[in-house]
Design an enzyme around this catalytic site. Structure first.
Site, PDB file in Angstrom:
ATOM      1  N   CYS A 100      14.980  -4.215 -78.129  1.00  0.00           N
ATOM      2  CA  CYS A 100      15.822  -3.295 -77.332  1.00  0.00           C
ATOM      3  C   CYS A 100      15.020  -2.740 -76.162  1.00  0.00           C
ATOM      4  CB  CYS A 100      16.305  -2.160 -78.233  1.00  0.00           C
ATOM      5  SG  CYS A 100      16.997  -0.753 -77.332  1.00  0.00           S
ATOM      6  N   GLU A 258      13.313   5.026 -81.245  1.00  0.00           N
ATOM      7  CA  GLU A 258      14.244   6.156 -81.356  1.00  0.00           C
ATOM      8  C   GLU A 258      13.549   7.436 -81.836  1.00  0.00           C
ATOM      9  OE1 GLU A 258      15.109   3.065 -81.940  1.00  0.00           O
ATOM     10  OE2 GLU A 258      16.898   2.836 -80.695  1.00  0.00           O
ATOM     11  N   HIS A 293      29.190   0.481 -73.959  1.00  0.00           N
ATOM     12  CA  HIS A 293      27.966   0.176 -74.710  1.00  0.00           C
ATOM     13  C   HIS A 293      28.212  -0.875 -75.793  1.00  0.00           C
ATOM     14  CE1 HIS A 293      23.771   1.030 -75.052  1.00  0.00           C
ATOM     15  NE2 HIS A 293      23.869   1.053 -76.361  1.00  0.00           N
TER      16      HIS A 293
HETATM   17 FE1  SF4 Z   1      19.140  -1.392 -76.720  1.00  0.00          FE
HETATM   18 FE2  SF4 Z   1      21.726  -0.629 -76.549  1.00  0.00          FE
HETATM   19 FE3  SF4 Z   1      20.502  -1.802 -74.473  1.00  0.00          FE
HETATM   20 FE4  SF4 Z   1      21.058  -3.256 -76.590  1.00  0.00          FE
HETATM   21  S1  SF4 Z   1      22.559  -2.258 -75.272  1.00  0.00           S
HETATM   22  S2  SF4 Z   1      19.132  -3.232 -75.466  1.00  0.00           S
HETATM   23  S3  SF4 Z   1      20.760  -1.787 -78.252  1.00  0.00           S
HETATM   24  S4  SF4 Z   1      20.007   0.179 -75.366  1.00  0.00           S
END
Ligand code: SF4
Length: 501
Positions: A100, A258, A293
């Site tokens: 990530c 995190e 997201h």
């Molecule tokens: Fe990380 Fe969310 Fe970006 Fe994927 S979408 S790389 S989980 S921050």
């Protein structure tokens, strides 16, 4: 051109006074801490690739505010093509880091705030949008690493924010001042916050009358007075302190570093406040953020899966199983699941639509479907990788055993498979697979951008079941058919050409 270099990013972080606790102890400077370093190195890749001409189209774009070339991570989506390029950027970065790369939370929070500040102004006659555009111009000009902070601790899950025994279980305003507000509370699972310049704080849930103090959205520098980061533990994280290949993803770490971020009565000046009491717009803010997201995961996890497929395919060569048809078929299944989720993310972007503020939203039901598939496919891809790599993943000796002359002969001899490969290739690749399919990675795929049930609830609402019932009724009972052909009578049990009795 407002594009930071990786070195400028690292040095700008070093110059901040971020208050962070790792392993229960306050650290002097996050940049020098071995637990954070791989995550900083990952974000540095996002800055590095933006300077490479071959990636310029995907990694950078033109600001709709200033007309200058900016990093795509500070951009407001202006078209479906922008949404598609974002997914392509995520796949590229996933391939480059295998983990990530953190900046997408801030990007989607920026976009959600841009859209909702416009809608609040339309509704209430406020001036949040203009204020936010000024902040956005600053973020773009400085090419800042921005962390989005949404997830509140939530306390008793059956109770609303205003019903909690402890009112701080959701971030809230504890004081309204003429020049700003004071906020208190915490946000959990905060991706990349500990190595960010700024935290964009958004409400984490829809609110009802009486909960105005929780309707707060604002931007806070990561080293503002009263902001405290408490770094989360990950499985095997003490290996980072030992060095060596046992770490797994030695250069880029596992998931997004995190942390819990505590807001211990933090003052936020008015120019950084973008929502303050407008409860009616909080649910939409959460919804916009989550939709963008959730689609992302088809890009970033697709890129991560590419690396895992590569590591698994290499492991089969090291083992000498790569020509076996069953092994090939399992690799095909890993590819199939990776490309399916990527295709959904591209599809949701291609079907993007214009919001009232002029920016572009990804197709909601497809975005939720992407994330729903991720909660399964990442596990399945990991399962297949375990299957092909073998049980030794769980029993690999400590890397120091390979350095100790008393035993290194045995561990080398008995872990050598295909002699074309050095035994340490098997160990390194095995450690990578072990780490990148461990509990932290899996849980992140399950709960990042909301739990699977959150997507299912959204999908049921977006699927238009009533509309589908109408479709079924029309097909089953409809009479609007082309003239000149004889069809069976729906009310008769006889075929059209059958003679009556
Ligand atoms: Fe990380 Fe969310 Fe970006 Fe994927 S979408 S790389 S989980 S921050």
């Amino acid at each position: 051109m407002p594009l930071k270099t990786p070195t400028e990013y690292v040095e700008s972080l070093r110059n901040m006074k971020i208050r962070a606790y790792i392993g229960g102890e306050q650290v002097e400077n996050v940049v020098d801490d071995p637990s954070v370093a791989p995550h900083i190195n990952t974000v540095a890749k996002t800055y590095e690739l933006a300077h490479m001409p071959e990636h310029a189209d995907v990694m950078t774009t033109i600001s709709h505010l200033t007309g200058e070339r900016i990093h795509r991570y500070t951009h407001i989506f202006q078209s479906s093509d922008d949404l598609i390029k974002k997914i392509q950027m995520l796949r590229l970065l996933g391939q480059a880091t295998g983990t990530c790369f953190q900046r997408c939370v801030g990007l989607d929070a920026l976009n959600a705030m841009y859209a909702v500040s416009y809608e609040v102004d339309e509704d209430k006659g406020t001036d949040y949008h203009e204020r936010f555009r000024k902040y956005l111009a600053y973020v773009q000009r400085e090419d800042l690493m921005l962390a989005g902070a949404m997830t509140d601790p939530k306390g008793h899950r059956a109770k609303k924010p205003s019903q909690q025994e402890d009112p701080d279980q959701f971030v809230r305003v504890v004081e309204q001042r003429p020049d700003g507000v004071v906020i208190r509370g915490a946000k959990l699972h905060n991706t990349g916050g500990i190595n960010s310049h700024e935290i964009l704080v958004l409400p984490g849930t829809g609110l009802v009358p009486g909960e105005e103090q929780y309707a707060i959205a604002c931007a806070v520098p990561a080293d503002a007075e009263g902001v405290v980061f408490i770094f989360g533990r990950q499985s095997n994280d003490s290996r980072k302190l030992e060095g060596g290949c046992d770490i797994g993803n030695t250069r880029f770490g596992v998931v997004g570093g995190e942390a819990m971020v505590v807001f211990d009565d933090v003052f936020v000046p008015t120019e950084r406040v973008f929502l303050n009491g407008e409860i009616e717009h909080c649910a939409q803010l959460v919804n916009y953020f989550a939709t963008w997201h959730r689609a992302n995961y088809g890009g970033c996890k697709g890129g991560n899966a590419d690396v895992l497929i590569g590591a698994t395919a290499k492991m089969t060569r090291i083992l000498g199983t790569d020509r076996n048809a069953i092994v090939k078929d399992k690799l095909i299944e890993m590819i199939h699941r990776t490309e399916t989720t990527f295709a959904s993310a591209i599809g949701s972007s291609a079907l993007g639509y214009k919001l009232p503020c002029g920016s572009f939203m990804t197709d909601p039901i497809l975005a939720n479907t992407v994330k729903q598939n991720i909660t399964r496919n990442v596990y399945e891809i990991g399962r297949l990788s375990h299957d092909l790599a073998g049980g030794f993943l769980a029993t690999i000796p400590d890397s120091k055993a390979f350095d100790n002359p008393e035993i290194s002969g045995w561990v080398r001899k008995y872990h050598t498979a295909n002699p074309e490969y050095d035994v340490m290739d098997r160990i390194r690749v095995g450690r990578y697979i072990e780490n990148m399919t461990s509990v932290t990675t899996m849980v992140e795929a399950m709960h990042g951008a909301g739990s699977p049930q959150a997507q299912r609830i959204a999908m049921l609402g977006q699927a238009d079941i009533e509309g589908k019932i109408k479709m079924a009724d029309e097909v089953i009972y409809g009479t609007n058919d082309v003239p000149g052909i004889t069809l069976p009578d729906v009310n008769s049990s006889k075929a059209p050409n059958e003679e009556p009795n």
